[in-house]
Design a protein around this motif. Structure first.
Motif, PDB file in Angstrom:
ATOM      1  N   LEU A  57      46.011  47.715  46.740  1.00 29.08           N
ATOM      2  CA  LEU A  57      46.911  48.908  47.125  1.00 29.08           C
ATOM      3  C   LEU A  57      48.055  48.568  47.908  1.00 29.08           C
ATOM      4  N   GLY A  58      49.132  48.914  47.650  1.00 27.75           N
ATOM      5  CA  GLY A  58      50.272  48.650  48.540  1.00 27.75           C
ATOM      6  C   GLY A  58      51.394  48.079  47.957  1.00 27.75           C
ATOM      7  N   GLU A  59      52.573  48.034  48.487  1.00 29.90           N
ATOM      8  CA  GLU A  59      53.901  47.571  48.125  1.00 29.90           C
ATOM      9  C   GLU A  59      54.531  46.659  48.967  1.00 29.90           C
ATOM     10  N   GLY A  60      55.266  45.620  48.700  1.00 32.78           N
ATOM     11  CA  GLY A  60      56.086  44.652  49.427  1.00 32.78           C
ATOM     12  C   GLY A  60      56.554  43.565  48.727  1.00 32.78           C
ATOM     13  N   PRO A  61      57.192  42.727  49.725  1.00 32.95           N
ATOM     14  CA  PRO A  61      58.054  41.743  48.970  1.00 32.95           C
ATOM     15  C   PRO A  61      57.354  40.461  48.344  1.00 32.95           C
ATOM     16  N   ARG A  89      55.164  41.095  45.885  1.00 34.28           N
ATOM     17  CA  ARG A  89      54.722  41.827  44.580  1.00 34.28           C
ATOM     18  C   ARG A  89      54.866  40.521  43.639  1.00 34.28           C
ATOM     19  N   ALA A  90      56.214  39.811  43.300  1.00 32.77           N
ATOM     20  CA  ALA A  90      56.446  38.978  42.213  1.00 32.77           C
ATOM     21  C   ALA A  90      55.496  37.873  42.282  1.00 32.77           C
ATOM     22  N   GLU A  91      55.398  37.213  43.487  1.00 30.93           N
ATOM     23  CA  GLU A  91      54.711  36.035  43.725  1.00 30.93           C
ATOM     24  C   GLU A  91      53.144  36.313  43.062  1.00 30.93           C
ATOM     25  N   LEU A  92      52.787  37.694  43.843  1.00 27.77           N
ATOM     26  CA  LEU A  92      51.206  37.990  43.342  1.00 27.77           C
ATOM     27  C   LEU A  92      51.130  38.120  41.666  1.00 27.77           C
ATOM     28  N   THR A  93      52.196  38.851  41.229  1.00 26.92           N
ATOM     29  CA  THR A  93      52.033  39.143  39.782  1.00 26.92           C
ATOM     30  C   THR A  93      52.085  37.722  39.102  1.00 26.92           C
ATOM     31  N   GLN A  94      52.896  36.819  39.458  1.00 28.43           N
ATOM     32  CA  GLN A  94      52.816  35.639  38.795  1.00 28.43           C
ATOM     33  C   GLN A  94      51.415  34.628  38.987  1.00 28.43           C
ATOM     34  N   MET A  95      51.143  35.010  40.006  1.00 32.54           N
ATOM     35  CA  MET A  95      49.645  34.027  40.491  1.00 32.54           C
ATOM     36  C   MET A  95      48.440  34.787  39.656  1.00 32.54           C
ATOM     37  N   ILE A  96      48.495  36.050  39.313  1.00 32.63           N
ATOM     38  CA  ILE A  96      47.526  36.793  38.545  1.00 32.63           C
ATOM     39  C   ILE A  96      47.694  36.419  37.039  1.00 32.63           C
ATOM     40  N   ARG A 137      42.131  41.834  35.189  1.00 37.11           N
ATOM     41  CA  ARG A 137      40.799  41.844  36.046  1.00 37.11           C
ATOM     42  C   ARG A 137      41.625  42.408  37.294  1.00 37.11           C
ATOM     43  N   VAL A 138      42.751  41.764  37.650  1.00 40.73           N
ATOM     44  CA  VAL A 138      43.330  42.061  38.967  1.00 40.73           C
ATOM     45  C   VAL A 138      44.599  43.039  38.798  1.00 40.73           C
ATOM     46  N   PHE A 139      44.850  44.369  39.691  1.00 40.34           N
ATOM     47  CA  PHE A 139      45.735  45.204  39.495  1.00 40.34           C
ATOM     48  C   PHE A 139      46.367  45.398  40.770  1.00 40.34           C
ATOM     49  N   LEU A 140      47.844  45.791  40.683  1.00 41.29           N
ATOM     50  CA  LEU A 140      48.546  46.086  41.735  1.00 41.29           C
ATOM     51  C   LEU A 140      49.078  47.413  41.543  1.00 41.29           C
ATOM     52  N   PRO A 141      48.433  48.448  41.731  1.00 37.79           N
ATOM     53  CA  PRO A 141      48.994  49.996  41.475  1.00 37.79           C
ATOM     54  C   PRO A 141      50.240  50.208  42.398  1.00 37.79           C
ATOM     55  N   GLY A 142      50.427  49.708  43.435  1.00 31.95           N
ATOM     56  CA  GLY A 142      51.543  50.024  44.510  1.00 31.95           C
ATOM     57  C   GLY A 142      51.027  50.973  45.449  1.00 31.95           C
ATOM     58  N   THR A 143      52.092  51.785  45.996  1.00 33.61           N
ATOM     59  CA  THR A 143      51.619  52.553  46.840  1.00 33.61           C
ATOM     60  C   THR A 143      50.915  53.881  46.438  1.00 33.61           C
ATOM     61  N   VAL A 144      49.695  54.208  47.027  1.00 30.11           N
ATOM     62  CA  VAL A 144      49.324  55.393  46.510  1.00 30.11           C
ATOM     63  C   VAL A 144      48.887  56.351  47.697  1.00 30.11           C
ATOM     64  N   SER A 145      48.577  57.741  47.394  1.00 31.12           N
ATOM     65  CA  SER A 145      48.087  58.526  48.573  1.00 31.12           C
ATOM     66  C   SER A 145      46.890  58.211  49.035  1.00 31.12           C
ATOM     67  N   ARG A 146      46.672  58.792  50.180  1.00 28.95           N
ATOM     68  CA  ARG A 146      45.381  58.715  51.087  1.00 28.95           C
ATOM     69  C   ARG A 146      44.267  59.137  49.919  1.00 28.95           C
ATOM     70  N   ASP A 147      44.317  60.352  49.348  1.00 32.68           N
ATOM     71  CA  ASP A 147      43.333  60.857  48.343  1.00 32.68           C
ATOM     72  C   ASP A 147      43.096  59.901  47.258  1.00 32.68           C
ATOM     73  N   GLU A 148      43.955  59.088  46.781  1.00 30.23           N
ATOM     74  CA  GLU A 148      43.882  58.150  45.603  1.00 30.23           C
ATOM     75  C   GLU A 148      42.953  57.147  46.438  1.00 30.23           C
ATOM     76  N   VAL A 149      43.418  56.840  47.337  1.00 32.80           N
ATOM     77  CA  VAL A 149      42.578  55.543  47.937  1.00 32.80           C
ATOM     78  C   VAL A 149      41.264  55.734  48.284  1.00 32.80           C
ATOM     79  N   CYS A 150      40.944  57.138  48.568  1.00 37.60           N
ATOM     80  CA  CYS A 150      39.398  57.417  48.833  1.00 37.60           C
ATOM     81  C   CYS A 150      38.568  57.651  47.719  1.00 37.60           C
TER      82      CYS A 150
END
Length: 222
Positions: A187-191, A193-200, A208-221
């Motif tokens: 969970l999170g966003e940053g520069p 993302r493209a490298e991680l997506t390519q690696m996945i 199996r591996v997901f990058l949902p981006g920035t989420v709220s505190r409630d969604e993290v919990c």
């Protein structure tokens, strides 16, 4: 200004727009960002000086050793200084005798783990060293009795090289066949993302591996 629990205490928080530096410390991009960082440090120093001059400041608390000139200035004015060490900054201090000399007059260092505490005592034997771990609200992460446990690993942080999420994805790939029902969420966003997506995709883990981006505190919990 932010009201603190004590009625006679006020915290003044000033944001520092620090550009994320690339892992490769050379080339045009690195030096362009280095110039932007120096400009940001100077602007921040002016803002802090203005805040101190307009109010009586009892403590100056900074979160990066890059502001050692501000620390010197505060000490010259008789203001106690506190510096919180974070991961990459502490590594930088550990490898730089010059930077440690710049910080030798800091009143108190706050460390995030015990390893930092032990090293800080070696680097700054006369300073007040305190251990304050990152706080976690355990109540927020207590699932109810009727809540099914999901077979997933969750990591939270900015997608940048300092977090080394590539190592996490690589580690997950080594156990993915052994645990076919498990997934990884970052969970999170940053520069990065493209490298991680390519690696996945290269590791055939896009289901199996997901990058949902920035989420709220409630969604993290949840």
């Amino acid at each position: 200004p932010l009201a603190m629990p004590s009625s006679d205490c006020t915290m003044i928080g000033l944001p520092f727009p620090n550009p994320t530096m690339p892992k490769r410390r050379s080339g045009i991009r690195f030096w362009r960002l280095q110039i932007l960082r120096i400009m940001a440090i100077l602007r921040f120093a002016v803002e802090v000086r203005q805040a101190v001059c307009h109010r009586k400041i009892d403590i100056l608390h900074l979160h990066t050793p890059q502001h050692f000139l501000l620390l010197w200035w505060a000490q010259w004015r008789g203001i106690p200084t506190v510096l919180t060490f974070h991961g990459t900054d502490f590594v930088r201090v550990s490898h730089s005798i010059l930077l440690r000399l710049f910080l030798r007059k800091v009143t108190c260092f706050l460390c995030m783990n015990q390893e930092q505490v032990r090293a800080a005592h070696r680097f700054f034997p006369k300073a007040d060293i305190r251990y304050i771990a990152n706080g976690v609200d355990f109540q927020s992460f207590q699932a109810g009795a009727d809540c099914p446990r999901s077979q997933s690993i969750v990591a939270v942080g900015n997608l940048r090289w300092q977090k080394d999420f590539t190592a996490l994805v690589e580690a997950f790939s080594t156990i993915s066949d052994k645990f076919p029902d498990w997934s990884l969420k970052i969970l999170g966003e940053g520069p990065d993302r493209a490298e991680l997506t390519q690696m996945i995709e290269a590791l055939d883990l896009k289901d199996r591996v997901f990058l949902p981006g920035t989420v709220s505190r409630d969604e993290v919990c949840s």
